[in-house]
Design a protein around this motif. Structure first.
Motif, PDB file in Angstrom:
ATOM      1  N   ARG A   1       3.209  22.750  49.246  1.00 42.20           N
ATOM      2  CA  ARG A   1       1.784  22.940  49.596  1.00 42.20           C
ATOM      3  C   ARG A   1       1.296  24.322  49.160  1.00 42.20           C
ATOM      4  NH1 ARG A   1       3.065  21.238  55.009  1.00 42.20           N
ATOM      5  NH2 ARG A   1       3.257  18.996  54.900  1.00 42.20           N
ATOM      6  N   ALA A   2       2.117  25.365  49.406  1.00 35.23           N
ATOM      7  CA  ALA A   2       1.725  26.724  49.018  1.00 35.23           C
ATOM      8  C   ALA A   2       1.608  26.848  47.505  1.00 35.23           C
ATOM      9  CB  ALA A   2       2.735  27.731  49.558  1.00 35.23           C
ATOM     10  N   GLY A   3       2.470  26.166  46.753  1.00 33.79           N
ATOM     11  CA  GLY A   3       2.406  26.204  45.293  1.00 33.79           C
ATOM     12  C   GLY A   3       1.198  25.473  44.748  1.00 33.79           C
TER      13      GLY A   3
ATOM     14  N   ARG B   1      13.727  16.008  40.809  1.00 30.01           N
ATOM     15  CA  ARG B   1      14.095  16.518  42.145  1.00 30.01           C
ATOM     16  C   ARG B   1      14.299  18.034  42.108  1.00 30.01           C
ATOM     17  NH1 ARG B   1      19.216  17.580  43.441  1.00 30.01           N
ATOM     18  NH2 ARG B   1      20.797  17.328  41.853  1.00 30.01           N
ATOM     19  N   VAL B   2      14.190  18.636  43.277  1.00 23.80           N
ATOM     20  CA  VAL B   2      14.413  20.074  43.450  1.00 23.80           C
ATOM     21  C   VAL B   2      15.865  20.263  43.877  1.00 23.80           C
ATOM     22  CG1 VAL B   2      13.764  22.108  44.794  1.00 23.80           C
ATOM     23  CG2 VAL B   2      12.013  20.462  44.123  1.00 23.80           C
ATOM     24  N   PRO B   3      16.644  21.058  43.140  1.00 31.54           N
ATOM     25  CA  PRO B   3      18.049  21.234  43.527  1.00 31.54           C
ATOM     26  C   PRO B   3      18.180  21.997  44.847  1.00 31.54           C
ATOM     27  CG  PRO B   3      17.528  22.652  41.678  1.00 31.54           C
ATOM     28  CD  PRO B   3      16.319  21.816  41.940  1.00 31.54           C
ATOM     29  N   VAL B   4      19.134  21.592  45.642  1.00 31.73           N
ATOM     30  CA  VAL B   4      19.416  22.257  46.914  1.00 31.73           C
ATOM     31  C   VAL B   4      20.660  23.113  46.712  1.00 31.73           C
ATOM     32  CG1 VAL B   4      20.020  21.938  49.334  1.00 31.73           C
ATOM     33  CG2 VAL B   4      18.388  20.390  48.239  1.00 31.73           C
ATOM     34  N   VAL B   5      20.529  24.393  47.054  1.00 34.37           N
ATOM     35  CA  VAL B   5      21.641  25.335  46.910  1.00 34.37           C
ATOM     36  C   VAL B   5      22.193  25.591  48.298  1.00 34.37           C
ATOM     37  CG1 VAL B   5      22.313  27.634  46.134  1.00 34.37           C
ATOM     38  CG2 VAL B   5      20.528  26.386  44.913  1.00 34.37           C
TER      39      VAL B   5
ATOM     40  N   THR C   1       6.190  28.151  40.550  1.00 41.01           N
ATOM     41  CA  THR C   1       6.540  26.748  40.384  1.00 41.01           C
ATOM     42  C   THR C   1       7.930  26.547  40.944  1.00 41.01           C
ATOM     43  OG1 THR C   1       7.449  27.161  38.188  1.00 41.01           O
ATOM     44  CG2 THR C   1       5.153  26.454  38.283  1.00 41.01           C
ATOM     45  N   LEU C   2       8.210  25.318  41.290  1.00 39.63           N
ATOM     46  CA  LEU C   2       9.537  25.006  41.809  1.00 39.63           C
ATOM     47  C   LEU C   2      10.454  24.632  40.648  1.00 39.63           C
ATOM     48  CD1 LEU C   2       8.607  22.804  44.887  1.00 39.63           C
ATOM     49  CD2 LEU C   2       9.449  25.136  44.898  1.00 39.63           C
ATOM     50  N   LEU C   3      11.679  25.077  40.729  1.00 36.27           N
ATOM     51  CA  LEU C   3      12.675  24.683  39.741  1.00 36.27           C
ATOM     52  C   LEU C   3      12.997  23.210  39.988  1.00 36.27           C
ATOM     53  CD1 LEU C   3      14.749  25.471  37.529  1.00 36.27           C
ATOM     54  CD2 LEU C   3      16.345  25.950  39.381  1.00 36.27           C
TER      55      LEU C   3
ATOM     56  N   PRO D   1      15.757  38.118  39.060  1.00 37.02           N
ATOM     57  CA  PRO D   1      14.299  38.232  39.004  1.00 37.02           C
ATOM     58  C   PRO D   1      13.652  36.881  38.700  1.00 37.02           C
ATOM     59  CG  PRO D   1      15.332  39.423  37.181  1.00 37.02           C
ATOM     60  CD  PRO D   1      16.427  38.876  38.036  1.00 37.02           C
ATOM     61  N   GLY D   2      12.599  36.571  39.416  1.00 31.16           N
ATOM     62  CA  GLY D   2      11.877  35.327  39.202  1.00 31.16           C
ATOM     63  C   GLY D   2      12.338  34.175  40.072  1.00 31.16           C
ATOM     64  N   PHE D   3      13.414  34.351  40.820  1.00 30.51           N
ATOM     65  CA  PHE D   3      13.913  33.288  41.691  1.00 30.51           C
ATOM     66  C   PHE D   3      13.740  33.685  43.149  1.00 30.51           C
ATOM     67  CE2 PHE D   3      16.109  32.249  37.823  1.00 30.51           C
ATOM     68  CZ  PHE D   3      16.183  30.868  37.839  1.00 30.51           C
ATOM     69  N   VAL D   4      13.295  32.729  43.946  1.00 28.64           N
ATOM     70  CA  VAL D   4      13.187  32.916  45.386  1.00 28.64           C
ATOM     71  C   VAL D   4      13.893  31.735  46.035  1.00 28.64           C
ATOM     72  CG1 VAL D   4      11.640  33.068  47.363  1.00 28.64           C
ATOM     73  CG2 VAL D   4      11.000  34.144  45.201  1.00 28.64           C
ATOM     74  N   PHE D   5      14.784  32.016  46.947  1.00 30.52           N
ATOM     75  CA  PHE D   5      15.490  30.956  47.666  1.00 30.52           C
ATOM     76  C   PHE D   5      14.822  30.759  49.016  1.00 30.52           C
ATOM     77  CE2 PHE D   5      18.539  32.663  44.687  1.00 30.52           C
ATOM     78  CZ  PHE D   5      19.100  31.519  44.147  1.00 30.52           C
ATOM     79  N   ALA D   6      14.654  29.519  49.393  1.00 26.00           N
ATOM     80  CA  ALA D   6      14.026  29.204  50.674  1.00 26.00           C
ATOM     81  C   ALA D   6      14.849  28.117  51.365  1.00 26.00           C
ATOM     82  CB  ALA D   6      12.606  28.718  50.446  1.00 26.00           C
ATOM     83  N   ARG D   7      14.610  27.963  52.647  1.00 24.91           N
ATOM     84  CA  ARG D   7      15.325  26.940  53.420  1.00 24.91           C
ATOM     85  C   ARG D   7      14.865  25.553  52.978  1.00 24.91           C
ATOM     86  NH1 ARG D   7      17.677  28.339  58.234  1.00 24.91           N
ATOM     87  NH2 ARG D   7      16.981  26.369  59.092  1.00 24.91           N
ATOM     88  N   ALA D   8      15.790  24.612  52.906  1.00 19.54           N
ATOM     89  CA  ALA D   8      15.492  23.246  52.456  1.00 19.54           C
ATOM     90  C   ALA D   8      14.529  22.531  53.399  1.00 19.54           C
ATOM     91  CB  ALA D   8      16.783  22.451  52.317  1.00 19.54           C
ATOM     92  N   ASP D   9      14.577  22.820  54.714  1.00 19.13           N
ATOM     93  CA  ASP D   9      13.684  22.153  55.659  1.00 19.13           C
ATOM     94  C   ASP D   9      12.234  22.635  55.513  1.00 19.13           C
ATOM     95  OD1 ASP D   9      14.211  24.664  56.688  1.00 19.13           O
ATOM     96  OD2 ASP D   9      14.314  23.990  58.770  1.00 19.13           O
ATOM     97  N   ARG D  10      11.974  23.687  54.710  1.00 21.15           N
ATOM     98  CA  ARG D  10      10.617  24.199  54.487  1.00 21.15           C
ATOM     99  C   ARG D  10      10.071  23.770  53.116  1.00 21.15           C
ATOM    100  NH1 ARG D  10       8.999  27.880  58.570  1.00 21.15           N
ATOM    101  NH2 ARG D  10       7.073  27.516  57.450  1.00 21.15           N
ATOM    102  N   LEU D  11      10.723  22.804  52.468  1.00 20.69           N
ATOM    103  CA  LEU D  11      10.355  22.380  51.117  1.00 20.69           C
ATOM    104  C   LEU D  11       8.909  21.896  51.035  1.00 20.69           C
ATOM    105  CD1 LEU D  11      11.239  21.990  48.202  1.00 20.69           C
ATOM    106  CD2 LEU D  11      12.087  19.726  48.817  1.00 20.69           C
TER     107      LEU D  11
END
Length: 186
Positions: free
Chosen positions: A44-46, A64-68, A57-59, A29-39
């Motif tokens: 902008r949306a945030g 830097r934002v970690p890439v999973v 907010t971004l983790l 809960p509270g985490f959303v994963f998105a594609r790295a190319d849409r960072l």
């Protein structure tokens, strides 16, 4: 997961079955994963004060934002698939239980109806012409009552066929011979 439906106390007080509802819960809960190319789109949306998405907010680790990687999320996807499988199994088990319960209720009422019919008593005259309902093997056959016993009757159907039949199945025959006169009295 399953939760009690609203109004639980009232239903239980009225003697009804407990009603549950299904609720989808996030694995993380509270985490959303998105594609790295849409960072950039996500940043902008945030930054929007108003928009179609809730505030987020971004983790960030440092600046830097970690890439999973995809394979690092595979365990979560597997857990999600197992949860979907488990809930589907529960739904099928509940459906089978509901069908079993409905069948038991139907059989219970049918059994009570049959019991009441078997206790029905009728008087039969010896030699009376009768037919038997609800017995496909005797459909269309006319028999002669040999003796009536209240809840059953011994009936001869011709040849060597003599049977004892429950009284509720026996009814007078509607068959008339060709020489029977049916006139109104003057």
């Amino acid at each position: 997961m399953k939760r009690d439906a609203p109004g639980k106390r009232r239903r239980l007080a009225m003697g009804q079955r407990r009603l549950l509802i299904e609720v989808d819960l996030a694995i993380l809960p509270g985490f959303v994963f998105a594609r790295a190319d849409r960072l950039l789109d996500i940043i902008r949306a945030g930054a929007l004060t108003y928009g179609p998405h809730p505030r987020f907010t971004l983790l960030q680790v440092g600046d830097r934002v970690p890439v999973v990687a995809e394979d690092q999320v595979a365990g979560l996807r597997k857990a999600e698939a197992e949860a979907v499988e488990a809930i589907e199994g529960e739904r099928q088990a509940e459906q089978r239980a509901d069908e079993r319960r409905a069948r038991a209720e139907r059989l219970g009422t049918e059994r009570a109806r049959r019991k009441a019919l078997r206790q029905e008593r009728r008087q039969f005259e010896q030699g009376e012409q009768v037919t038997v309902d609800d017995m496909p093997a005797l459909a269309g056959m006319v028999g002669t009552v040999i003796e009536g016993r209240g809840t059953s009757a011994r009936i001869h159907f011709g040849g060597v066929l003599t049977m004892e039949v429950e009284a509720w199945r026996v009814r007078p025959s509607d068959v008339q011979s060709g020489n029977t006169l049916t006139r109104d009295a003057a």
